[in-house]
Design an enzyme around this catalytic site. Structure first.
Site, PDB file in Angstrom:
ATOM      1  N   CYS A   1      -2.403  -0.400   7.504  1.00  0.00           N
ATOM      2  CA  CYS A   1      -1.634   0.847   7.429  1.00  0.00           C
ATOM      3  C   CYS A   1      -1.771   1.664   8.711  1.00  0.00           C
ATOM      4  O   CYS A   1      -0.799   2.251   9.185  1.00  0.00           O
ATOM      5  CB  CYS A   1      -2.065   1.652   6.208  1.00  0.00           C
TER       6      CYS A   1
ATOM      7  N   HIS B   1       0.852  -1.185   0.000  1.00  0.00           N
ATOM      8  CA  HIS B   1       0.000   0.000   0.000  1.00  0.00           C
ATOM      9  C   HIS B   1       0.891   1.238   0.000  1.00  0.00           C
ATOM     10  O   HIS B   1       2.033   1.201   0.466  1.00  0.00           O
ATOM     11  CB  HIS B   1      -0.879   0.026   1.247  1.00  0.00           C
TER      12      HIS B   1
ATOM     13  N   CYS C   1      -6.212   1.896   5.862  1.00  0.00           N
ATOM     14  CA  CYS C   1      -6.843   0.631   6.235  1.00  0.00           C
ATOM     15  C   CYS C   1      -6.288   0.171   7.588  1.00  0.00           C
ATOM     16  O   CYS C   1      -5.344   0.777   8.115  1.00  0.00           O
ATOM     17  CB  CYS C   1      -6.566  -0.411   5.160  1.00  0.00           C
TER      18      CYS C   1
ATOM     19  N   GLU D   1       0.909   3.843   1.865  1.00  0.00           N
ATOM     20  CA  GLU D   1       1.387   4.230   3.194  1.00  0.00           C
ATOM     21  C   GLU D   1       2.543   3.355   3.651  1.00  0.00           C
ATOM     22  O   GLU D   1       3.520   3.848   4.226  1.00  0.00           O
ATOM     23  CB  GLU D   1       0.263   4.126   4.234  1.00  0.00           C
TER      24      GLU D   1
END
Length: 187
Positions: free
Chosen positions: A119, A86, A116, A88
């Site tokens: 993260c 992801h 999410c 992040e």
């Protein structure tokens, strides 16, 4: 909404009653409605556009330390075939390498989509004191929408969260991406 969480009103400014003191250094200037969040969020949006161009879910993130971008990333799950890739997570790794420390104190994370649970957990573990995101994630948001991991007082660390910065632009790129995917017969 707790003092640890902030959200912009529909007019794009912090609601006055929500302008609480900041995390870490005590300087809450980043919560001021005139703080240049759009400068950094535009960089995160540029990363989201890069993800879009690579047929990745268009989420971008940048990490700022002392007024300087030290990390910039976008989703790369498909490219790397890595479920943890992801924006992040990649940006956190880059920032830790840049600072030579896993403790990302005095950093601000800008991301186009509400983080999410994975993260949000990494944000807490990295000790990032401030998260600014564009649009909420009704199916997986872990700062405000479904969970409040970043402000959970049962955890050892919490961070300030400001949602809704450049919300329309952040939402639009996601809508454009998923409309394109549906037109191609993809999920």
């Amino acid at each position: 909404m707790s003092d640890a969480d902030q959200e912009l009103g529909d007019e794009g400014r912090l609601r006055p009653q929500e302008a609480s003191p900041g995390a870490g250094s005590g300087d809450d200037s980043y919560l001021h409605p005139l703080f240049p969040h759009d400068v950094y969020m535009r960089q995160a949006l540029a990363e989201a556009e890069a993800a879009f161009d690579e047929d990745e879910v268009p989420v971008g993130a940048v990490i700022v330390h002392q007024g300087r971008i030290i990390a910039a990333a976008h989703n790369q799950r498909e490219t790397l075939q890595d479920p943890t890739a992801h924006a992040e997570m990649i940006a956190i790794t880059q920032a830790a390498e840049s600072l030579g420390s896993w403790r990302l104190i005095d950093c601000l994370l800008y991301v186009t989509l509400e983080p999410c649970p994975m993260c949000a957990g990494a944000i807490v573990q990295a000790r990032i004191p401030v998260v600014i995101y564009g649009t909420t994630d009704p199916k997986g948001g872990a700062c405000h929408t479904l969970y409040q991991i970043t402000s959970d007082t049962r955890l050892n660390h919490q961070c300030q969260v400001l949602g809704g910065v450049m919300r329309d632009e952040s939402k639009a790129i996601l809508q454009r991406f998923f409309a394109k995917q549906r037109a191609l017969g993809k999920k």
